[in-house]
Scaffold this active site. Structure first.
Site, mmCIF file in Angstrom:
data_model
loop_
_atom_site.group_PDB
_atom_site.id
_atom_site.type_symbol
_atom_site.label_atom_id
_atom_site.label_comp_id
_atom_site.label_asym_id
_atom_site.label_seq_id
_atom_site.Cartn_x
_atom_site.Cartn_y
_atom_site.Cartn_z
ATOM 1 N N ARG A 177 3.089 49.966 -11.572
ATOM 2 C CA ARG A 177 3.806 51.242 -11.609
ATOM 3 C C ARG A 177 3.349 52.068 -12.805
ATOM 4 N NH1 ARG A 177 10.196 50.372 -10.563
ATOM 5 N NH2 ARG A 177 10.178 52.378 -11.678
ATOM 6 N N ARG A 191 7.309 44.545 -17.466
ATOM 7 C CA ARG A 191 7.144 44.667 -16.008
ATOM 8 C C ARG A 191 5.843 45.406 -15.693
ATOM 9 N NH1 ARG A 191 11.747 47.625 -12.546
ATOM 10 N NH2 ARG A 191 10.861 49.480 -13.523
ATOM 11 N N ARG A 248 21.898 60.217 -9.418
ATOM 12 C CA ARG A 248 21.330 60.374 -10.756
ATOM 13 C C ARG A 248 21.655 61.738 -11.353
ATOM 14 N NH1 ARG A 248 16.991 56.201 -10.087
ATOM 15 N NH2 ARG A 248 16.009 55.835 -12.079
ATOM 16 N N LYS A 306 19.360 47.245 -12.666
ATOM 17 C CA LYS A 306 19.998 47.703 -11.429
ATOM 18 C C LYS A 306 19.370 47.041 -10.202
ATOM 19 C CE LYS A 306 19.004 52.076 -12.152
ATOM 20 N NZ LYS A 306 18.321 52.170 -13.458
ATOM 21 N N ARG A 328 11.669 58.875 -19.271
ATOM 22 C CA ARG A 328 12.660 58.395 -18.283
ATOM 23 C C ARG A 328 14.016 58.204 -18.953
ATOM 24 N NH1 ARG A 328 9.613 53.272 -16.001
ATOM 25 N NH2 ARG A 328 11.494 53.014 -14.736
HETATM 26 P P1 B4P Z 1 15.381 46.806 -13.225
HETATM 27 O O1 B4P Z 1 16.358 47.046 -14.292
HETATM 28 O O2 B4P Z 1 15.815 46.072 -12.048
HETATM 29 O O3 B4P Z 1 14.773 48.260 -12.933
HETATM 30 P P2 B4P Z 1 15.709 49.448 -12.460
HETATM 31 O O4 B4P Z 1 16.612 49.875 -13.587
HETATM 32 O O5 B4P Z 1 16.344 49.118 -11.170
HETATM 33 O O6 B4P Z 1 14.691 50.526 -12.037
HETATM 34 P P3 B4P Z 1 14.243 51.915 -12.624
HETATM 35 O O7 B4P Z 1 15.383 52.730 -13.127
HETATM 36 O O8 B4P Z 1 13.114 51.614 -13.535
HETATM 37 O O9 B4P Z 1 13.543 52.615 -11.454
HETATM 38 P P4 B4P Z 1 13.947 53.351 -10.103
HETATM 39 O O10 B4P Z 1 13.156 52.659 -9.080
HETATM 40 O O11 B4P Z 1 15.402 53.487 -9.852
HETATM 41 O O12 B4P Z 1 14.206 46.005 -13.802
HETATM 42 C C1 B4P Z 1 13.588 46.241 -15.039
HETATM 43 C C2 B4P Z 1 12.947 44.995 -15.592
HETATM 44 O O13 B4P Z 1 13.915 44.297 -16.373
HETATM 45 C C3 B4P Z 1 12.454 44.009 -14.541
HETATM 46 O O14 B4P Z 1 11.187 43.551 -14.902
HETATM 47 C C4 B4P Z 1 13.475 42.874 -14.573
HETATM 48 O O15 B4P Z 1 12.926 41.623 -14.272
HETATM 49 C C5 B4P Z 1 13.948 42.919 -16.015
HETATM 50 N N1 B4P Z 1 15.322 42.450 -16.173
HETATM 51 C C6 B4P Z 1 16.377 42.698 -15.355
HETATM 52 N N2 B4P Z 1 17.498 42.107 -15.821
HETATM 53 C C7 B4P Z 1 17.138 41.479 -17.002
HETATM 54 C C8 B4P Z 1 17.859 40.710 -17.978
HETATM 55 N N3 B4P Z 1 19.158 40.460 -17.850
HETATM 56 N N4 B4P Z 1 17.181 40.253 -19.044
HETATM 57 C C9 B4P Z 1 15.857 40.510 -19.189
HETATM 58 N N5 B4P Z 1 15.119 41.222 -18.301
HETATM 59 C C10 B4P Z 1 15.749 41.713 -17.215
HETATM 60 O O16 B4P Z 1 13.400 54.854 -10.360
HETATM 61 C C11 B4P Z 1 12.019 55.129 -10.594
HETATM 62 C C12 B4P Z 1 11.770 56.649 -10.512
HETATM 63 O O17 B4P Z 1 12.077 57.118 -9.155
HETATM 64 C C13 B4P Z 1 12.611 57.549 -11.397
HETATM 65 O O18 B4P Z 1 12.093 57.677 -12.707
HETATM 66 C C14 B4P Z 1 12.559 58.887 -10.603
HETATM 67 O O19 B4P Z 1 11.351 59.552 -10.803
HETATM 68 C C15 B4P Z 1 12.615 58.441 -9.148
HETATM 69 N N6 B4P Z 1 13.990 58.402 -8.608
HETATM 70 C C16 B4P Z 1 14.612 57.290 -8.113
HETATM 71 N N7 B4P Z 1 15.856 57.598 -7.698
HETATM 72 C C17 B4P Z 1 16.025 58.936 -7.933
HETATM 73 C C18 B4P Z 1 17.112 59.836 -7.737
HETATM 74 N N8 B4P Z 1 18.276 59.419 -7.230
HETATM 75 N N9 B4P Z 1 16.960 61.134 -8.101
HETATM 76 C C19 B4P Z 1 15.811 61.572 -8.607
HETATM 77 N N10 B4P Z 1 14.732 60.771 -8.828
HETATM 78 C C20 B4P Z 1 14.830 59.454 -8.496
#
Ligand code: B4P
Length: 190
Positions: free
Chosen positions: A134, A128, A89, A14, A146
């Site tokens: 983190r 990551r 979420r 994302k 998660r």
């Molecule tokens: P991303 O995939 O970009 O990570 P993310 O899903 O955006 O973030 P995540 O869900 O972990 O965390 P968030 O900050 O929203 O990247 C993951 C990895 O994959 C990276 O290293 C990237 O390089 C790699 N990657 C990406 N694409 C790839 C591909 N095609 N092939 C291979 N590798 C690839 O949330 C964190 C915490 O914040 C939550 O657990 C919660 O506690 C809180 N939170 C955030 N929003 C909330 C909400 N709305 N409500 C309640 N709590 C919330």
């Protein structure tokens, strides 16, 4: 306005894809994860409350994230549109977002949901975690929590947007460029 919900389990890509979309379509990026991490970094009361929950891989309370998004929408009144990354979420968050957008005379254009299997998610997040600093990327038990939070509280939102005819599911495994192309194809037909 073009208002996109970028959706998927933790590690689905994302954040990665949001950064490409905001540049291509000139949108404002609203990542609740990034906003919460910046509150933690400056040590606000909100950040302190959120840190304990985030480090365990639990969701932060709805009121907190809804209030954050509401003020970001107000601060970006002239935007072309938004990419909502990691928000909503829960059903309460989705309903609140719909109401906030109605107040602004707009609505969600589409939910783009990235599909990735658990094994690949765990691999990406542990990778990551080697340099992200983190706590929630550091071990498989927290990552599994998660993923459970996602399955129990967040995945039902696909039905919420499907009922509004706004859901598109996209394969989230492959190169970042290939996945971006698939997202662009969907967006260009909106
Ligand atoms: P991303 O995939 O970009 O990570 P993310 O899903 O955006 O973030 P995540 O869900 O972990 O965390 P968030 O900050 O929203 O990247 C993951 C990895 O994959 C990276 O290293 C990237 O390089 C790699 N990657 C990406 N694409 C790839 C591909 N095609 N092939 C291979 N590798 C690839 O949330 C964190 C915490 O914040 C939550 O657990 C919660 O506690 C809180 N939170 C955030 N929003 C909330 C909400 N709305 N409500 C309640 N709590 C919330």
């Amino acid at each position: 306005m073009l208002n996109l919900v970028l959706f998927g389990p933790p590690g689905a890509g994302k954040g990665t894809q949001s950064n490409l979309l905001i540049n291509k379509y000139n949108l404002v990026h609203l990542s609740t994860g990034d906003i919460l991490r910046s509150e933690i970094a400056v040590g606000t009361a909100l950040g302190l409350e959120a840190k304990t929950l985030m480090d365990r891989g639990d969701l932060v309370p709805d009121e907190v994230v809804i209030c954050m998004i509401s003020s970001k929408l107000d601060n970006n009144a002239d935007a072309n549109g938004f990419v909502f990354d990691g928000f909503p979420r829960t059903t309460a968050q989705a309903e609140a977002l719909d109401a906030l957008l109605v107040d602004k005379g707009t609505s969600i254009s589409a939910m783009l949901s990235l599909k990735v299997e658990d094994k690949e998610l765990i691999k990406r997040l542990l990778e990551r975690g080697k340099d992200s600093g983190r706590a929630d990327d550091q071990n498989e038990r927290i990552i599994s929590n998660r993923i459970n939070e996602y399955n129990n509280k967040t995945a039902p939102l696909k039905a919420y947007y499907h009922a509004q005819n706004k859901l598109s599911e996209i394969e989230g495994v492959g190169s970042i460029t290939e996945i971006a192309k698939k997202l662009n194809t969907v967006i260009d037909t909106l």
